[in-house]
Design an enzyme around this catalytic site. Structure first.
Site, short mmCIF file in Angstrom:
data_model
loop_
_atom_site.label_atom_id
_atom_site.label_comp_id
_atom_site.label_asym_id
_atom_site.label_seq_id
_atom_site.Cartn_x
_atom_site.Cartn_y
_atom_site.Cartn_z
N TYR A 1 -8.04 -13.94 4.11
CA TYR A 1 -6.49 -12.97 5.08
C TYR A 1 -6.85 -12.79 6.27
CZ TYR A 1 -8.83 -8.52 3.30
OH TYR A 1 -10.27 -7.85 3.58
N ASP B 1 0.81 -1.17 -0.22
CA ASP B 1 0.01 0.06 -0.32
C ASP B 1 0.91 1.55 0.22
OD1 ASP B 1 -1.97 -1.92 0.47
OD2 ASP B 1 -2.80 -0.44 1.54
N CYS C 1 -8.25 5.18 0.22
CA CYS C 1 -9.22 5.37 2.53
C CYS C 1 -8.45 5.20 3.61
CB CYS C 1 -8.91 3.27 2.84
SG CYS C 1 -9.87 2.14 1.40
N GLU D 1 -4.12 0.77 -1.84
CA GLU D 1 -3.75 -0.57 -2.70
C GLU D 1 -2.59 -0.52 -4.09
OE1 GLU D 1 -7.07 -1.75 -0.87
OE2 GLU D 1 -6.41 -0.35 -2.49
N ASN E 1 -18.14 11.66 2.08
CA ASN E 1 -17.66 12.54 1.76
C ASN E 1 -17.65 14.17 2.90
OD1 ASN E 1 -17.36 11.67 -0.34
ND2 ASN E 1 -19.25 12.56 -0.98
N HIS F 1 -17.27 9.46 -0.34
CA HIS F 1 -16.32 8.54 -1.80
C HIS F 1 -14.99 8.01 -1.43
CE1 HIS F 1 -18.94 10.75 -4.68
NE2 HIS F 1 -19.22 9.37 -5.64
#
Length: 221
Positions: free
Chosen positions: A94, A37, A62, A184, A105, A146
């Site tokens: 995982y 990341d 994120c 990522e 937002n 978002h």
């Protein structure tokens, strides 16, 4: 230089870079997600950084928040709130659970998806993490939005070792508010996660710190 010295230097470089407002590349574990990341301090993120994540990383933008901050804002784990069988997390290969909370937002944004809008939301989440007691979350943010908010585990790296916890642990080690932007890194050719070798090469080209999750755990857990 011994392997241990090399790992310690990598952790120190990552902490110093994060403290200076620079992005850091973190590889979690080859037997976990196996992903690298691109990780930023939220308060250092502007439109250019969002564009870098969108173009050079390609995953979800994120913001990981420390457990106490998320509690202060009454932010749930999303899977606990969804009354739908699709929210069952036992399928995860995982981990035992996902760290996803709300998508938000900032209320001063329009659609929320532009580089400027997402940078506004991300930076505001960083400010909120720095002063949770002085932040009215519902007044500042609206959901859905978002930017994905993630909740770190209460025990941080002693309990869970995802990028959420690695990013927040890095922030704490850097004496920053307990928050980190994680995105990522994907491979344009394969559509899969970017390999560790290619991620290291990206870090070298751009003069960025690269650190293994295992080394962060050893140093910070």
């Amino acid at each position: 230089m011994s392997t241990g010295d090399s790992r310690s230097r990598a952790v120190a470089a990552a902490v110093a870079a994060f403290r200076a407002g620079e992005p850091v590349l973190i590889h979690d574990f080859s037997d976990r997600e196996g992903e690298v990341d691109l990780v930023f301090p939220p308060r250092a993120v502007g439109p250019d950084a969002v564009a870098q994540m969108r173009n050079d990383a390609g995953g979800l933008v994120c913001v990981a928040l420390g457990h106490d901050v998320a509690d202060a804002f009454d932010l749930p784990l999303l899977a606990d709130e969804l009354d739908h069988p699709a929210a069952e997390s036992s399928h995860l290969g995982y981990d035992e659970r996902s760290s996803f909370s709300l998508t938000v937002n900032h209320r001063d944004t329009y659609t929320g998806v532009t580089d400027e809008d997402r940078a506004r939301t991300v930076a505001a989440l960083g400010d909120a993490a720095a002063d949770p007691a002085g932040t009215d979350f519902a007044t500042e943010f609206r959901a859905p939005g978002h930017v994905h908010v993630l909740r770190a585990a209460p025990g941080l790296l002693s309990e869970r070792r995802g990028h959420t916890e690695l990013g927040v642990a890095l922030a704490r080690a850097a004496d920053c508010p307990p928050a980190a932007v994680v995105c990522e890194m994907l491979d344009d050719e394969t559509g899969r996660e970017l390999s560790v070798d290619d991620a290291r090469a990206y870090a070298e080209r751009h003069g960025l710190a690269f650190v293994e999750g295992a080394d962060l755990v050893a140093a910070l857990a």
